[in-house]
Design a protein around this motif. Structure first.
Motif: not given
Length: 469
Positions: A170, A174, A285
């Motif tokens: 992730q 981001s 995200l």
């Protein structure tokens, strides 16, 4: 991989390696120690291409390709992810060598072009599946917390995201900008799950050949993180391009879990995960993290998993927190409820720092100084003691954290920056940080002394104005 082998790589080769345009006879090595550290040698080209992108974006669009604070955060993540390699060989190579030395079935010739091209395909195929698994996972046996039903097949609707693998990947997603600096926003955790997808190659491909392609696969993916290149015509059918990868970074619903390719987009076309760019992409995200602090950028989702794990009742539910999707909860589908994913309107405003332009310039100056020490540390690591390496790494991490605090306007930012500048002077005077330019040694000390005085005064004012408990 050997940083000292860099004299064998010409400028022409360094440019071509950024686009995976090297030839087998140029990049075949008998032993692993002969393989150059291509990623380290690419650093000047990262900077040059980012500056070129900036110029082209100003010419074509009249604005920079992204925000300064976001770019600093992305480069910070890249620096952070590379620091462990100062102390040990990466787990991707360590596990590969172990499998090769103990379990290999055949020994393909290291100097054969056929081995080179096979490794190119094998590494790229492994990357596709690692990347896909970092977003999704197809489980052969699936536990449903609601009705205890076991599923022994895996239709498309049951391809699921794995929370613990997403915690590593992730970081790269981001950023709410999409430019070449975004490519450097790498996770320090990701290699601890990616190695298993490359290990089968060690049954027949020598580590020296694998090490070359592992680097080239990563370097190729740098240039596709840009908005200044639109469509590449027939090449769009075969290779991963900026257009394809923009879709992968989007949080529009049509972009979710698409285009996992590293170099060849044919994997997505074969396995049904391809999606063409057909509307404006909104990046980042689905739930933006709204911070520039490097530890939160790297580990915020791991913290979320930890707190959710302990807050969720029941053993199987706790197990599901780790291996089901991030949106899962008791009584919900594996990936959570689709209505809980925010709709993209196209009017989203990326999170930006509200600090003054002067403070941003200060952050850039301190960041540039840190980068110089970072590059020097990698160049001299063979000659440095473990104590010096450790102190330099601590100072680099402290600098990245302090800049993140300043950009986030954290309450203790001034205190942390005062401490960081004091640490710099201490390490500088006892020789753990060498003068970048010996003739400017005195000027460095004056500059950091002024910084200590400035931030010290700010710290005392903040502490004096803070309400007493």
């Amino acid at each position: 991989m050997n940083p000292e082998a860099q004299q064998d790589v010409s400028v022409s080769q360094r440019i071509r390696m950024m686009f995976y345009m090297m030839k087998p006879n140029e990049t075949s090595f008998q032993i692993l120690e002969e393989v150059p550290d291509y990623v380290k040698q690419a650093t000047p080209f990262f900077i040059s291409l980012m500056l070129l992108e900036l110029v082209i974006s100003w010419i074509l669009k009249g604005k920079p390709p992204g925000r300064l604070d976001d770019a600093l955060t992305s480069i910070s993540a890249g620096v952070f992810s590379r620091l462990p390699s100062l102390f040990s060989r990466s787990i991707e190579l360590t596990t590969y060598i172990y499998v090769w030395e103990n379990y290999r079935l055949i020994n393909l010739p290291w100097d054969s072009p056929w081995t080179w091209y096979l490794t190119f395909l094998g590494v790229d195929f492994g990357y596709y599946w690692f990347h896909r698994m970092a977003h999704e996972c197809c489980l052969l046996i699936e536990f449903y917390s609601t009705d205890k039903v076991l599923s022994l097949n895996c239709p498309g609707r049951e391809i699921k995201e794995v929370n613990i693998m997403w915690a590593g990947h992730q970081t790269h997603h981001s950023s709410e900008d999409y430019n070449l600096s975004t490519a450097l926003r790498q996770s320090v955790l990701q290699i601890y799950t990616s190695w298993m997808f490359y290990s089968p190659l060690a049954l027949f491909i020598p580590p020296s050949v694998y090490a070359v392609h592992l680097q080239f696969n990563l370097l190729y993916q740098f240039w596709i993180h840009t908005e200044v290149i639109n469509n590449l015509g027939p090449l769009e059918l075969i290779i991963n391009t900026p257009s394809h990868h923009r879709v992968h970074h989007g949080r529009n619903r049509y972009c979710i879990d698409k285009n996992y390719a590293g170099v060849l987009i044919i994997w997505d076309r074969i396995f049904g995960t391809f999606e063409a760019e057909n509307e404006k992409v909104v990046y980042g995200l689905t739930h933006p993290i709204n911070t520039f602090e490097p530890f939160q950028v790297q580990f915020h989702h791991l913290v979320y998993i930890w707190t959710t794990f302990w807050a969720t009742p029941g053993f199987f539910n706790k197990f599901s927190v780790i291996f089901k999707g991030p949106g899962w909860g008791p009584g919900k589908p594996r990936l959570g409820l689709s209505e809980e994913i925010p709709e993209v309107t196209g009017k989203e405003v990326p999170f930006s720092s509200s600090v003054s332009h002067l403070l941003k310039i200060y952050a850039v100056v301190q960041f540039a100084l840190m980068l110089a020490f970072y590059e020097e540390t990698f160049a001299d690591k063979a000659a440095l003691s473990q104590a010096t390496l450790l102190l330099r790494v601590c100072f680099i991490i402290l600098t990245l954290t302090s800049i993140g605090f300043l950009l986030d306007q954290r309450p203790k930012a001034a205190v942390l920056e005062t401490f960081r500048c004091l640490v710099f002077l201490m390490l500088y005077r006892i020789g753990h940080l060498k003068p970048l330019i010996p003739s400017l040694s005195f000027a460095f000390e004056i500059f950091f002394s002024i910084c200590i005085a400035f931030w010290g005064v700010r710290s005392m004012k903040q502490l004096a104005s803070s309400p007493s408990k």
